[in-house]
Design an enzyme around this catalytic site. Structure first.
Site, PDB file in Angstrom:
ATOM      1  N   ASP A  30    -112.988 -13.275 -11.798  1.00  0.00           N
ATOM      2  CA  ASP A  30    -113.534 -11.944 -12.017  1.00  0.00           C
ATOM      3  C   ASP A  30    -114.129 -11.354 -10.739  1.00  0.00           C
ATOM      4  O   ASP A  30    -114.694 -12.083  -9.929  1.00  0.00           O
ATOM      5  CB  ASP A  30    -114.619 -12.044 -13.101  1.00  0.00           C
ATOM      6  CG  ASP A  30    -114.864 -10.718 -13.786  1.00  0.00           C
ATOM      7  OD1 ASP A  30    -114.091  -9.774 -13.546  1.00  0.00           O
ATOM      8  OD2 ASP A  30    -115.829 -10.637 -14.554  1.00  0.00           O
ATOM      9  N   HIS A  89    -107.023  -6.714  -6.324  1.00  0.00           N
ATOM     10  CA  HIS A  89    -106.182  -7.727  -6.976  1.00  0.00           C
ATOM     11  C   HIS A  89    -105.331  -8.467  -5.943  1.00  0.00           C
ATOM     12  O   HIS A  89    -105.097  -9.671  -6.068  1.00  0.00           O
ATOM     13  CB  HIS A  89    -105.291  -7.083  -8.037  1.00  0.00           C
ATOM     14  CG  HIS A  89    -106.055  -6.535  -9.211  1.00  0.00           C
ATOM     15  ND1 HIS A  89    -107.046  -7.246  -9.839  1.00  0.00           N
ATOM     16  CD2 HIS A  89    -105.997  -5.339  -9.855  1.00  0.00           C
ATOM     17  CE1 HIS A  89    -107.559  -6.517 -10.825  1.00  0.00           C
ATOM     18  NE2 HIS A  89    -106.942  -5.348 -10.851  1.00  0.00           N
ATOM     19  N   LEU A 116    -100.116 -31.656  -8.560  1.00  0.00           N
ATOM     20  CA  LEU A 116    -101.071 -30.782  -9.260  1.00  0.00           C
ATOM     21  C   LEU A 116    -100.414 -30.042 -10.429  1.00  0.00           C
ATOM     22  O   LEU A 116     -99.330 -29.484 -10.282  1.00  0.00           O
ATOM     23  CB  LEU A 116    -101.636 -29.744  -8.276  1.00  0.00           C
ATOM     24  CG  LEU A 116    -102.553 -28.682  -8.868  1.00  0.00           C
ATOM     25  CD1 LEU A 116    -103.923 -29.267  -9.200  1.00  0.00           C
ATOM     26  CD2 LEU A 116    -102.716 -27.504  -7.904  1.00  0.00           C
ATOM     27  N   SER A 167    -115.757 -15.118 -22.238  1.00  0.00           N
ATOM     28  CA  SER A 167    -114.758 -14.055 -22.413  1.00  0.00           C
ATOM     29  C   SER A 167    -113.406 -14.562 -22.929  1.00  0.00           C
ATOM     30  O   SER A 167    -112.351 -14.224 -22.383  1.00  0.00           O
ATOM     31  CB  SER A 167    -114.550 -13.296 -21.097  1.00  0.00           C
ATOM     32  OG  SER A 167    -115.755 -12.713 -20.676  1.00  0.00           O
TER      33      SER A 167
HETATM   34  C1  IPE Z   1    -109.943  -9.491 -11.882  1.00  0.00           C
HETATM   35  O1  IPE Z   1    -111.142  -8.848 -11.753  1.00  0.00           O
HETATM   36  C2  IPE Z   1    -109.526  -9.861 -13.262  1.00  0.00           C
HETATM   37  C3  IPE Z   1    -108.141  -9.462 -13.633  1.00  0.00           C
HETATM   38  C4  IPE Z   1    -107.891  -8.956 -14.825  1.00  0.00           C
HETATM   39  C5  IPE Z   1    -107.026  -9.640 -12.716  1.00  0.00           C
HETATM   40  P1  IPE Z   1    -111.528  -7.446 -12.408  1.00  0.00           P
HETATM   41  O2  IPE Z   1    -110.377  -6.500 -12.317  1.00  0.00           O
HETATM   42  O3  IPE Z   1    -112.038  -7.695 -13.792  1.00  0.00           O
HETATM   43  O4  IPE Z   1    -112.689  -6.984 -11.447  1.00  0.00           O
HETATM   44  P2  IPE Z   1    -114.027  -6.206 -11.799  1.00  0.00           P
HETATM   45  O5  IPE Z   1    -114.702  -6.942 -12.925  1.00  0.00           O
HETATM   46  O6  IPE Z   1    -113.664  -4.808 -12.166  1.00  0.00           O
HETATM   47  O7  IPE Z   1    -114.818  -6.281 -10.519  1.00  0.00           O
HETATM   48 MG    MG Z   2    -113.954  -7.914 -14.615  1.00  0.00          MG
END
Ligand code: IPE
Ligand code: MG
Length: 225
Positions: A2, A19, A113, A178
């Site tokens: 996140d 991303h 892995l 979550s």
């Molecule tokens: C990445 O972080 C999670 C994915 C769904 C790829 P976020 O996109 O949730 O980032 P924030 O929470 O807005 O900072």
């Molecule tokens: Mg997020």
């Protein structure tokens, strides 16, 4: 994983840039897991709830996923990594589904892995799909409902073939699960950090491992003296 969006916002950039930076952190984390001889690493890439995001962001995430498979699969294979995608992949485009199956097949015999990517995954979905499989067996008369216990369902949740999860790391400052692995983390240690996922590096990873090693895991047993 996140914090990609916030990482981008702080820098005045588009979320997709966050991303992309998050993807670099994935490569680092996989590298770390190989170096430290992890048995398995599971990354939560896209949740069942992430479909609520704007189409534009979903499309760019799907594109990134597809490109990542194309560009990285040979490297993963060369490093003896076994890739598995966990989640309901039926909702992805046919091309992406094919790409996923192809990548999993290529690496299926690898003994290094175990890299699991959770995509359109939800912990509740996971339990429900396991229960459905049991229900089908009951319907066919193969299974008696009275025989169902924790071990029975254990065999039908994702990653049942792997050792139980030891450690869950959540980045981005949120202190919740979550809908990530639910069944599988019953006795896992939890590590929460404010570090945004694109900033997650070997130092953060080591910090999480050090914290983990200091914890006493009792699995319901009494405190040792
Ligand atoms: C990445 O972080 C999670 C994915 C769904 C790829 P976020 O996109 O949730 O980032 P924030 O929470 O807005 O900072
Ligand atoms: Mg997020």
């Amino acid at each position: 994983m996140d914090g990609n969006g916030r990482w981008a916002r702080i820098r005045g950039k588009l979320r997709i840039i966050g991303h992309q930076a998050g993807f670099s952190a994935v490569r680092r984390a996989v590298h770390f897991a190989v170096n430290y001889r992890f048995d398995a690493l599971t990354l939560y890439a896209f949740s069942s709830e992430n479909w609520k995001r704007p189409d534009k962001e979903i499309n760019s995430l799907m594109q990134l996923f597809d490109q990542a498979l194309n560009n990285e699969i040979d490297v993963l294979h060369k490093n003896n990594i076994k890739l598995q995608i966990i989640g309901d992949t039926n909702r992805f485009t046919i091309e992406l589904q094919k790409n996923i199956r192809r990548s999993e097949k290529l690496t299926s015999k690898n003994s290094g892995l175990k890299l699991n990517i959770a995509a359109n995954y939800g912990g509740r979905w996971d339990i429900v799909q396991g229960v459905k499989q049991l229900a089908i067996q009951v319907q066919k008369g193969i299974l008696n409902p009275n025989q169902i216990d924790e071990d029975t369902l254990c065999r039908y949740v994702c990653m049942h073939e792997l050792a139980p999860v030891d450690l869950v790391i959540r980045t981005g400052g949120e202190h919740r699960i979550s809908n990530f692995l639910l069944w599988q983390i019953a006795y896992a240690e939890l590590f929460f950090t404010d570090v945004l996922w694109p900033d997650f590096n070997d130092i953060t990873f080591k910090r999480a491992l050090n914290t983990f090693m200091k914890r006493e895991r009792r699995f319901g047993n009494s405190v040792s003296i």
